[in-house]
Design a protein around this motif. Sequence first.
Motif, short mmCIF file in Angstrom:
data_model
loop_
_atom_site.label_atom_id
_atom_site.label_comp_id
_atom_site.label_asym_id
_atom_site.label_seq_id
_atom_site.Cartn_x
_atom_site.Cartn_y
_atom_site.Cartn_z
N HIS A 1 -105.51 -34.70 -39.95
CA HIS A 1 -105.77 -33.34 -40.43
C HIS A 1 -104.96 -32.32 -39.62
O HIS A 1 -104.24 -31.49 -40.18
CB HIS A 1 -107.28 -33.07 -40.31
N ALA A 2 -105.08 -32.36 -38.30
CA ALA A 2 -104.37 -31.42 -37.44
C ALA A 2 -102.86 -31.60 -37.54
O ALA A 2 -102.10 -30.62 -37.58
CB ALA A 2 -104.83 -31.59 -35.99
N PHE A 3 -102.41 -32.83 -37.61
CA PHE A 3 -100.99 -33.14 -37.67
C PHE A 3 -100.38 -32.60 -38.96
O PHE A 3 -99.31 -31.96 -38.94
CB PHE A 3 -100.82 -34.66 -37.58
N LEU A 4 -101.03 -32.84 -40.10
CA LEU A 4 -100.48 -32.39 -41.37
C LEU A 4 -100.41 -30.87 -41.45
O LEU A 4 -99.44 -30.30 -41.96
CB LEU A 4 -101.32 -32.95 -42.53
N ASP A 5 -101.43 -30.19 -40.95
CA ASP A 5 -101.39 -28.73 -40.94
C ASP A 5 -100.20 -28.22 -40.12
O ASP A 5 -99.52 -27.26 -40.49
CB ASP A 5 -102.69 -28.16 -40.37
N GLN A 6 -99.94 -28.89 -39.01
CA GLN A 6 -98.81 -28.50 -38.15
C GLN A 6 -97.49 -28.73 -38.87
O GLN A 6 -96.58 -27.90 -38.81
CB GLN A 6 -98.88 -29.29 -36.85
N MET A 7 -97.35 -29.85 -39.55
CA MET A 7 -96.10 -30.16 -40.24
C MET A 7 -95.87 -29.20 -41.42
O MET A 7 -94.74 -28.78 -41.67
CB MET A 7 -96.10 -31.61 -40.73
N ILE A 8 -96.93 -28.84 -42.13
CA ILE A 8 -96.80 -27.88 -43.23
C ILE A 8 -96.35 -26.53 -42.68
O ILE A 8 -95.45 -25.89 -43.24
CB ILE A 8 -98.14 -27.75 -43.98
N ALA A 9 -96.94 -26.10 -41.59
CA ALA A 9 -96.61 -24.79 -41.01
C ALA A 9 -95.15 -24.72 -40.59
O ALA A 9 -94.54 -23.65 -40.66
CB ALA A 9 -97.52 -24.51 -39.81
N ARG A 10 -94.58 -25.85 -40.18
CA ARG A 10 -93.19 -25.85 -39.71
C ARG A 10 -92.19 -26.33 -40.76
O ARG A 10 -91.00 -26.40 -40.49
CB ARG A 10 -93.07 -26.73 -38.46
N GLY A 11 -92.68 -26.71 -41.94
CA GLY A 11 -91.77 -27.18 -42.97
C GLY A 11 -91.14 -28.51 -42.64
O GLY A 11 -90.00 -28.79 -43.04
N THR A 12 -91.85 -29.35 -41.90
CA THR A 12 -91.33 -30.65 -41.46
C THR A 12 -91.65 -31.73 -42.49
O THR A 12 -92.80 -31.86 -42.91
CB THR A 12 -91.93 -31.02 -40.10
N ARG A 13 -90.66 -32.49 -42.89
CA ARG A 13 -90.88 -33.61 -43.80
C ARG A 13 -91.47 -34.81 -43.06
O ARG A 13 -91.28 -34.97 -41.86
CB ARG A 13 -89.58 -34.03 -44.46
N LEU A 14 -92.14 -35.67 -43.83
CA LEU A 14 -92.71 -36.90 -43.29
C LEU A 14 -91.79 -38.07 -43.63
O LEU A 14 -91.33 -38.20 -44.77
CB LEU A 14 -94.09 -37.16 -43.88
N PHE A 15 -91.53 -38.92 -42.64
CA PHE A 15 -90.77 -40.16 -42.84
C PHE A 15 -91.76 -41.31 -42.82
O PHE A 15 -92.54 -41.47 -41.88
CB PHE A 15 -89.72 -40.35 -41.75
N PHE A 16 -91.74 -42.14 -43.88
CA PHE A 16 -92.71 -43.22 -44.04
C PHE A 16 -92.07 -44.57 -43.72
O PHE A 16 -91.05 -44.94 -44.30
CB PHE A 16 -93.23 -43.25 -45.48
N THR A 17 -92.71 -45.33 -42.87
CA THR A 17 -92.19 -46.65 -42.51
C THR A 17 -92.63 -47.75 -43.47
O THR A 17 -91.90 -48.71 -43.71
CB THR A 17 -92.56 -47.01 -41.07
N HIS A 18 -93.85 -47.63 -44.07
CA HIS A 18 -94.39 -48.74 -44.85
C HIS A 18 -94.43 -48.50 -46.35
O HIS A 18 -94.81 -49.41 -47.10
CB HIS A 18 -95.79 -49.09 -44.37
N ASP A 19 -94.07 -47.33 -46.83
CA ASP A 19 -94.07 -47.07 -48.27
C ASP A 19 -92.89 -47.81 -48.89
O ASP A 19 -91.73 -47.54 -48.57
CB ASP A 19 -93.95 -45.55 -48.50
N ALA A 20 -93.19 -48.73 -49.79
CA ALA A 20 -92.13 -49.60 -50.33
C ALA A 20 -91.12 -48.83 -51.18
O ALA A 20 -89.99 -49.30 -51.36
CB ALA A 20 -92.75 -50.72 -51.16
N HIS A 21 -91.48 -47.66 -51.69
CA HIS A 21 -90.62 -46.97 -52.64
C HIS A 21 -90.28 -45.54 -52.25
O HIS A 21 -89.65 -44.83 -53.04
CB HIS A 21 -91.28 -46.99 -54.02
N CYS A 22 -90.68 -45.11 -51.08
CA CYS A 22 -90.41 -43.73 -50.67
C CYS A 22 -90.17 -43.68 -49.17
O CYS A 22 -91.03 -44.10 -48.39
CB CYS A 22 -91.59 -42.83 -51.05
#
Length: 287
Positions: free
Chosen positions: A239-260
């Motif tokens: 919860h806290a992490f996602l709010d921080q990433m949204i506020a800074r416009g930071t994209r998420l990099f996924f290690t286990h998503d097979a298609h993204c």
Amino acid sequence: MQVWSIEGNAQRLDGGAMFGNAPKAVWQRWVAADADNRIELACRAMLVTDLDGRNVLFDAGIGAFFAPHLRERYGVVEERHVLLDSLRRVGLGHDDIDAVVISHLHFDHAGGLLAAWQADVPPSLLFPRARFIIGDEAWRRAQQPHPRDRASFIAELQPLLEASGRLELVSGECSATLGPHVRLHRSSGHTPGLMLAEVGGDHGGIVFCADLIPGRPWVHLPITMGYDRYPERLIDEKHAFLDQMIARGTRLFFTHDAHCAAARVVRDDSGRYAAVGGQDALVGEVL
């Protein structure tokens, strides 16, 4: 700096284990299961080139270090070391990597540090020039694992890393090797001392989410894995992490998503998070 998604060996693991207490009626809307209830998973690394002149790899995937019977048990798809093939496709060998940042030492994130299995040959470490950057708490967990997750660690790996003379254990927000260009966040809901590396500054950067958020379905706040040590703590951290990433416009990099490989995260008026603008691969994108 340029950022690349680097595919490693794929896995097929039990969908129920990957979605914790979420019923199959919920999670099968997001991913398909095979006849054995297994879902397709990536073990993807992130590469940043020209980071102060360095080639830096974030995680190393599961690799091909398992003997054949263990490869079958843990659902590793390919026999060869796919990560090395993927690096070659962007013009690099493992000996061109200057630093490897390991989020935690579970085998599906650190196994790629080892050469592919050969009968009667002891495990050996790849990346002969690289500094290995690991959180100090994650290192201690690997040294003294709990019985619940002991099988997730590679007993031979820690001695090899220590013997290399190139191990850096990090306790703060920055690594001495990489400096302020890489901001290190911590989370302990999945495993104590999980380290999330953010690259690209306070606006428009990208963060390697490791097992705090393995892929798009896990952006949804209540969704956790059966492998997580402390699911309620993980939800609070997410919860806290996602709010921080949204506020800074930071994209998420996924290690286990097979298609993204990467996506932006948004939060709607009801407070629900979602991944949008997914990218199946990153190919030399300038940060």
